[in-house]
Design a protein around this motif. Structure first.
Motif, mmCIF file in Angstrom:
data_model
loop_
_atom_site.group_PDB
_atom_site.id
_atom_site.type_symbol
_atom_site.label_atom_id
_atom_site.label_comp_id
_atom_site.label_asym_id
_atom_site.label_seq_id
_atom_site.Cartn_x
_atom_site.Cartn_y
_atom_site.Cartn_z
ATOM 1 N N MET A 119 16.845 -12.856 11.352
ATOM 2 C CA MET A 119 15.565 -12.558 11.956
ATOM 3 C C MET A 119 14.513 -12.440 10.861
ATOM 4 S SD MET A 119 14.417 -9.446 14.443
ATOM 5 C CE MET A 119 13.865 -8.205 13.319
ATOM 6 N N LEU A 120 13.366 -13.064 11.096
ATOM 7 C CA LEU A 120 12.243 -12.947 10.174
ATOM 8 C C LEU A 120 11.245 -11.923 10.701
ATOM 9 C CD1 LEU A 120 11.462 -16.668 9.250
ATOM 10 C CD2 LEU A 120 12.547 -14.935 7.820
ATOM 11 N N ILE A 121 10.778 -11.077 9.812
ATOM 12 C CA ILE A 121 9.728 -10.109 10.131
ATOM 13 C C ILE A 121 8.474 -10.577 9.413
ATOM 14 C CG2 ILE A 121 8.941 -7.728 9.870
ATOM 15 C CD1 ILE A 121 11.950 -6.933 9.752
ATOM 16 N N PHE A 122 7.433 -10.903 10.166
ATOM 17 C CA PHE A 122 6.150 -11.297 9.599
ATOM 18 C C PHE A 122 5.289 -10.040 9.520
ATOM 19 C CE2 PHE A 122 7.882 -15.297 10.978
ATOM 20 C CZ PHE A 122 7.527 -16.142 9.943
ATOM 21 N N LEU A 123 5.070 -9.568 8.293
ATOM 22 C CA LEU A 123 4.530 -8.230 8.065
ATOM 23 C C LEU A 123 3.094 -8.217 7.563
ATOM 24 C CD1 LEU A 123 5.146 -5.139 7.879
ATOM 25 C CD2 LEU A 123 5.910 -5.586 5.531
ATOM 26 N N ASP A 124 2.259 -7.495 8.287
ATOM 27 C CA ASP A 124 0.902 -7.166 7.851
ATOM 28 C C ASP A 124 0.974 -5.815 7.135
ATOM 29 O OD1 ASP A 124 -1.910 -7.150 7.627
ATOM 30 O OD2 ASP A 124 -2.134 -6.137 9.551
ATOM 31 N N PHE A 125 0.032 -5.521 6.260
ATOM 32 C CA PHE A 125 0.021 -4.240 5.544
ATOM 33 C C PHE A 125 -1.029 -3.274 6.084
ATOM 34 C CE2 PHE A 125 1.482 -6.301 1.260
ATOM 35 C CZ PHE A 125 2.742 -6.524 1.780
ATOM 36 N N ASP A 126 -2.301 -3.708 6.092
ATOM 37 C CA ASP A 126 -3.387 -2.812 6.488
ATOM 38 C C ASP A 126 -3.266 -2.461 7.964
ATOM 39 O OD1 ASP A 126 -4.533 -2.788 3.927
ATOM 40 O OD2 ASP A 126 -5.587 -4.665 4.322
ATOM 41 N N GLY A 127 -3.289 -1.162 8.241
ATOM 42 C CA GLY A 127 -3.088 -0.684 9.604
ATOM 43 C C GLY A 127 -1.623 -0.501 9.951
ATOM 44 N N VAL A 128 -0.725 -0.976 9.090
ATOM 45 C CA VAL A 128 0.715 -0.876 9.316
ATOM 46 C C VAL A 128 1.349 0.044 8.269
ATOM 47 C CG1 VAL A 128 2.892 -2.160 9.458
ATOM 48 C CG2 VAL A 128 0.794 -3.159 10.399
ATOM 49 N N LEU A 129 1.249 -0.324 7.011
ATOM 50 C CA LEU A 129 1.800 0.493 5.923
ATOM 51 C C LEU A 129 0.712 1.316 5.228
ATOM 52 C CD1 LEU A 129 4.325 -2.051 4.395
ATOM 53 C CD2 LEU A 129 4.716 -0.280 6.120
ATOM 54 N N ARG A 130 -0.516 1.107 5.665
ATOM 55 C CA ARG A 130 -1.677 1.854 5.186
ATOM 56 C C ARG A 130 -2.606 2.022 6.380
ATOM 57 N NH1 ARG A 130 -6.707 1.568 4.140
ATOM 58 N NH2 ARG A 130 -6.920 -0.544 4.899
ATOM 59 N N ARG A 131 -2.809 3.272 6.807
ATOM 60 C CA ARG A 131 -3.690 3.503 7.955
ATOM 61 C C ARG A 131 -5.119 3.091 7.638
ATOM 62 N NH1 ARG A 131 -2.639 9.572 8.897
ATOM 63 N NH2 ARG A 131 -2.412 9.375 6.656
ATOM 64 N N LYS A 132 -5.906 2.879 8.681
ATOM 65 C CA LYS A 132 -7.247 2.325 8.495
ATOM 66 C C LYS A 132 -8.156 3.188 7.627
ATOM 67 C CE LYS A 132 -9.296 4.112 12.751
ATOM 68 N NZ LYS A 132 -9.985 3.773 13.964
ATOM 69 N N ASP A 133 -7.963 4.497 7.590
ATOM 70 C CA ASP A 133 -8.832 5.366 6.798
ATOM 71 C C ASP A 133 -8.207 5.808 5.474
ATOM 72 O OD1 ASP A 133 -10.833 5.263 8.733
ATOM 73 O OD2 ASP A 133 -9.957 6.925 9.860
ATOM 74 N N ALA A 134 -7.059 5.262 5.122
ATOM 75 C CA ALA A 134 -6.357 5.634 3.881
ATOM 76 C C ALA A 134 -6.944 4.858 2.703
ATOM 77 C CB ALA A 134 -4.870 5.336 4.025
ATOM 78 N N PRO A 135 -6.676 5.313 1.469
ATOM 79 C CA PRO A 135 -7.128 4.545 0.301
ATOM 80 C C PRO A 135 -6.664 3.094 0.411
ATOM 81 C CG PRO A 135 -6.248 6.655 -0.385
ATOM 82 C CD PRO A 135 -5.958 6.528 1.089
ATOM 83 N N PHE A 136 -7.531 2.189 0.053
ATOM 84 C CA PHE A 136 -7.298 0.762 0.285
ATOM 85 C C PHE A 136 -6.219 0.152 -0.592
ATOM 86 C CE2 PHE A 136 -8.274 -3.762 -0.324
ATOM 87 C CZ PHE A 136 -8.157 -4.181 0.989
ATOM 88 N N ASP A 137 -5.966 0.685 -1.769
ATOM 89 C CA ASP A 137 -5.165 -0.011 -2.758
ATOM 90 C C ASP A 137 -3.694 0.358 -2.807
ATOM 91 O OD1 ASP A 137 -5.735 2.520 -3.651
ATOM 92 O OD2 ASP A 137 -6.023 1.927 -5.731
ATOM 93 N N ARG A 138 -3.205 1.098 -1.833
ATOM 94 C CA ARG A 138 -1.781 1.469 -1.870
ATOM 95 C C ARG A 138 -1.264 1.798 -0.469
ATOM 96 N NH1 ARG A 138 -4.629 5.155 -4.549
ATOM 97 N NH2 ARG A 138 -4.921 7.201 -3.664
ATOM 98 N N PHE A 139 0.066 1.697 -0.345
ATOM 99 C CA PHE A 139 0.732 2.063 0.902
ATOM 100 C C PHE A 139 0.830 3.576 0.999
ATOM 101 C CE2 PHE A 139 3.544 -1.981 0.568
ATOM 102 C CZ PHE A 139 2.484 -2.760 0.968
ATOM 103 N N GLU A 140 0.996 4.057 2.213
ATOM 104 C CA GLU A 140 1.262 5.476 2.427
ATOM 105 C C GLU A 140 2.778 5.652 2.465
ATOM 106 O OE1 GLU A 140 -1.605 7.602 5.123
ATOM 107 O OE2 GLU A 140 -1.971 5.503 5.683
ATOM 108 N N ARG A 141 3.286 6.518 1.631
ATOM 109 C CA ARG A 141 4.727 6.696 1.466
ATOM 110 C C ARG A 141 5.474 6.940 2.779
ATOM 111 N NH1 ARG A 141 6.813 4.080 -2.062
ATOM 112 N NH2 ARG A 141 5.651 4.090 -3.968
ATOM 113 N N PRO A 142 5.014 7.839 3.664
ATOM 114 C CA PRO A 142 5.776 8.059 4.904
ATOM 115 C C PRO A 142 5.882 6.790 5.764
ATOM 116 C CG PRO A 142 4.196 9.839 4.574
ATOM 117 C CD PRO A 142 3.883 8.778 3.554
ATOM 118 N N LEU A 143 4.831 6.004 5.799
ATOM 119 C CA LEU A 143 4.855 4.773 6.592
ATOM 120 C C LEU A 143 5.807 3.759 5.962
ATOM 121 C CD1 LEU A 143 1.022 4.384 7.286
ATOM 122 C CD2 LEU A 143 2.728 5.648 8.619
#
Length: 142
Positions: A1-25
């Motif tokens: 199975m392939l997972i096509f992954l977006d980052f912004d809004g998924v691993l980084r919420r819309k109001d989080a710092p732009f340049d990194r993922f949020e660890r819990p996500l």
């Protein structure tokens, strides 16, 4: 199975710092992927336009990074078109796939997509849905 992954809004919420993922996500996403041994990841995020493939893989834990197999091409017409182009280019038209995205217009109705609330990001509910979709895609053994 392939997972096509977006980052912004998924691993980084819309109001989080732009340049990194949020660890819990990120932890929640990676935990779900680890429970799907056949899963491979293709990056659809616009981050692929400014970060090279090696750099994208470095954003993840080593075991999950090894499952990142590519990025979609950058094409006009949206993410779904890019996913279809990736599948055609890799002769994978018939492989099971799922998109994980926060944009409801990125994919047509009926496409296999987990739509993530960009204010919350990827959480346990999305992880369960990903695992359920993976189970549904598995072929029964003869």
């Amino acid at each position: 199975m392939l997972i096509f992954l977006d980052f912004d809004g998924v691993l980084r919420r819309k109001d989080a710092p732009f340049d990194r993922f949020e660890r819990p996500l990120l932890r929640t996403f990676e935990a779900a992927v680890r429970r799907i041994p056949e899963a491979r990841i293709v990056i659809t995020s616009t981050w692929r336009e400014v970060v090279d493939f090696v750099g994208l893989r470095k954003l993840f834990s080593l075991d999950v990074a090894e499952r990142i197999v590519g990025v979609t091409p950058i094409l006009p017409g949206g993410r779904y078109r890019e996913v279809q182009a990736y599948l055609a280019e890799h002769s994978a038209e018939t492989i099971a796939w799922v998109g994980i995205d926060d944009d409801p217009v990125s994919y047509p109705r009926g496409a296999p997509v987990i739509l993530v609330d960009p204010a919350r990001g990827f959480g346990p509910e999305e992880g369960r849905r990903l695992e359920e979709m993976a189970r549904a895609f598995r072929k029964p053994r003869a």
